[in-house]
Design an enzyme around this catalytic site. Structure first.
Site, mmCIF file in Angstrom:
data_model
loop_
_atom_site.group_PDB
_atom_site.id
_atom_site.type_symbol
_atom_site.label_atom_id
_atom_site.label_comp_id
_atom_site.label_asym_id
_atom_site.label_seq_id
_atom_site.Cartn_x
_atom_site.Cartn_y
_atom_site.Cartn_z
ATOM 1 N N GLY A 236 80.890 -50.812 83.475
ATOM 2 C CA GLY A 236 81.635 -51.332 84.617
ATOM 3 C C GLY A 236 81.865 -52.829 84.631
ATOM 4 O O GLY A 236 82.451 -53.348 85.584
ATOM 5 N N GLU A 272 75.955 -49.106 79.108
ATOM 6 C CA GLU A 272 76.971 -48.316 78.401
ATOM 7 C C GLU A 272 78.370 -48.765 78.816
ATOM 8 O O GLU A 272 79.137 -47.985 79.374
ATOM 9 C CB GLU A 272 76.772 -46.814 78.680
ATOM 10 C CG GLU A 272 76.580 -46.494 80.147
ATOM 11 C CD GLU A 272 76.444 -45.015 80.461
ATOM 12 O OE1 GLU A 272 76.028 -44.246 79.583
ATOM 13 O OE2 GLU A 272 76.770 -44.644 81.609
ATOM 14 N N GLY A 274 82.334 -49.844 78.435
ATOM 15 C CA GLY A 274 83.467 -49.449 77.609
ATOM 16 C C GLY A 274 84.449 -50.609 77.511
ATOM 17 O O GLY A 274 84.631 -51.224 76.460
ATOM 18 N N ARG A 275 85.058 -50.916 78.657
ATOM 19 C CA ARG A 275 86.107 -51.939 78.713
ATOM 20 C C ARG A 275 85.676 -53.275 78.094
ATOM 21 O O ARG A 275 86.413 -53.876 77.312
ATOM 22 C CB ARG A 275 86.479 -52.175 80.180
ATOM 23 C CG ARG A 275 87.730 -53.001 80.410
ATOM 24 C CD ARG A 275 87.990 -53.201 81.900
ATOM 25 N NE ARG A 275 88.113 -51.961 82.625
ATOM 26 C CZ ARG A 275 89.250 -51.273 82.761
ATOM 27 N NH1 ARG A 275 90.362 -51.752 82.259
ATOM 28 N NH2 ARG A 275 89.266 -50.133 83.420
ATOM 29 N N CYS A 343 113.585 -44.683 82.257
ATOM 30 C CA CYS A 343 114.584 -44.671 83.326
ATOM 31 C C CYS A 343 113.885 -44.591 84.674
ATOM 32 O O CYS A 343 114.142 -43.670 85.448
ATOM 33 C CB CYS A 343 115.512 -43.481 83.146
ATOM 34 S SG CYS A 343 116.066 -43.321 81.452
#
Ligand SMILES: *Cc1c(COP(=O)(O)O)cnc(C)c1O
Length: 413
Positions: A236, A272, A274-275, A343
């Site tokens: 986090g 742990e 991630g980012r 579009c």
């Protein structure tokens, strides 16, 4: 703003020069990723572990680059188990997530998952039955949704509030008793993953301190405290997409070292993220197809779009944009809204990016695209071909870090 490493610029130019159509692509700088993960790991106090949450980016070359430097992988599905197992050197893996399938659990146990983070009473029962069937005794951590004090609970997205994640702290005695009654499960500790996008290290420290204060009462729920030794404090840690100041990882590590050295009863800690691990190594490349002026605004229409790089629209931010060739000094800067080929008026990657001398055919590079980039996108929309993913793994002569590369990813080197 993040500088563009020369290695990445060179690959971007080479790709555009050889392609028949204008290009969009992801480029990953693996040497920079290796330096970054080593830096993250090197600051952690001894004994504190670093796992990588592979849902941020589970491409095989990324996992292979990280595998030697992390303590293991955190996975959230059977598909991710398969990815983790393919990543060359065998790594430990741990398994979290709501809604685990029986087949996921079976696959995890067959491949000797290190720990399973159990998220509900029913999951505890199901896991015990599967472990019994496979004749194993499976180590688990109970994922807690803690009852946080109000000042810590604000803005948390995954805990301290009603969520589908983990087991409410009020139900913890029941969960511990249930695990202890399951002969095929062994309780090793607790897991809390309370947020994502945390940029404020002081708030993160307060949360961690609060976990450590609560730890003795959590541990005391177990009949044998000695085996309950692990606190997985989740991930986090945020990435600042708009400013150069990044999450102060060094400060967090210093604080933790001081806390742990003064507390011999403290649990063994595991993170742990991630980012924070993979965001910095990735770049999304878009070539300019058209330049338009509409009702007083400038639009750069580019190859690709938010179906390939969904992050800016998912986060609702204006992504930083770097311009190749570098801005022409004589050209007057103008504000450009960078859009893709879809579009829909939602296909906006950045509003009013200030760029000088922008021309059709130029390359735009969106940095910080290595985590939750391509893999959270919907790349088949409009039947566009999928973008190439290019993994730069430099020859030895190129692995020497240049200054701009080695520190681009760290605001706090
Ligand atoms: C997604 C997730 C992580 C990683 O979160 P980041 O915000 O990328 O650091 C870690 N643990 C669990 C349980 C997760 O679901």
């Amino acid at each position: 703003m993040t500088a563009l490493p020369e290695l990445v610029a060179r690959h971007a130019r080479a790709l555009a020069a050889t392609a028949t159509d204008p290009v969009s692509a992801f480029i990953y700088d693996l040497p920079a990723l290796r330096r970054h993960v080593q830096w993250l790991k090197s600051l952690l106090p001894p004994g504190v572990e670093l796992y990588y949450a592979i849902k941020a980016n589970s491409e095989a070359p990324v996992l292979e680059a990280l595998a030697p430097w992390v303590d293991g992988f955190e996975i959230s599905s059977g598909g991710e188990i398969a990815r983790a197992l393919q990543s060359g050197p065998r790594r430990n893996f741990i398994f979290s997530g709501p809604g685990k399938l029986d087949s996921d659990l079976r696959q995890a146990l067959r491949h000797n998952v290190e720990m399973i983070h159990v998220e509900s009473l029913d999951e505890i029962r199901r896991l015990n039955a599967i472990a019994s069937e496979l004749q194993k005794r499976q180590p688990v951590l109970i994922r807690i949704n803690p009852s946080l004090p109000a000042h810590l609970a604000t803005k948390l997205s995954m805990a301290g509030a009603p969520t589908p994640f983990g087991i409410d702290e009020a139900q913890l005695p029941q969960a511990v008793a249930l695990v202890e009654a399951c002969p095929h499960l062994a309780l090793h500790g607790f897991h809390v993953h309370a947020m994502s996008h945390q940029l404020d290290v002081e708030r993160h420290i307060q949360l961690l301190d609060w976990y450590l204060e609560r730890w003795p009462s959590w541990q005391a729920l177990a009949s044998d405290r000695q085996t309950v030794r692990w606190l997985n404090a989740g991930g986090g840690m945020g990435v600042n997409y708009l400013l150069p100041q990044q999450f102060d990882w060094a400060r967090l590590c210093r604080h933790l070292a001081a806390r742990l050295s003064s507390n011999p009863q403290a649990p063994r800690i595991r993170f742990e993220p991630g980012r924070l691990v993979t965001a910095f190594c990735g770049y999304y490349l878009m070539q300019v197809l058209d330049l338009k002026h509409s009702h007083g605004k400038n639009f750069a229409v580019c190859r690709g779009g938010t179906h390939q790089f969904r992050l800016p629209s998912a986060q609702g931010h204006d992504h930083p944009v770097l311009h190749l060739p570098a801005a022409h000094a004589a050209a007057t800067p103008a504000a450009w809204t960078v859009v893709g080929q879809l579009c829909t008026p939602k296909d906006v990657l950045s509003r009013d990016a200030v760029l000088s001398g922008l021309a059709i055919g130029d390359l735009l590079v969106l940095p910080l695209a290595g985590a939750y980039g391509y893999n959270i996108s919907h790349a088949d929309f409009l039947c566009h071909p999928r973008p190439q993913q290019i993994f730069i793994d430099a020859e030895p002569s190129q692995t020497t870090p240049s200054r701009s590369e080695s520190h681009a990813a760290h605001a706090n080197p």
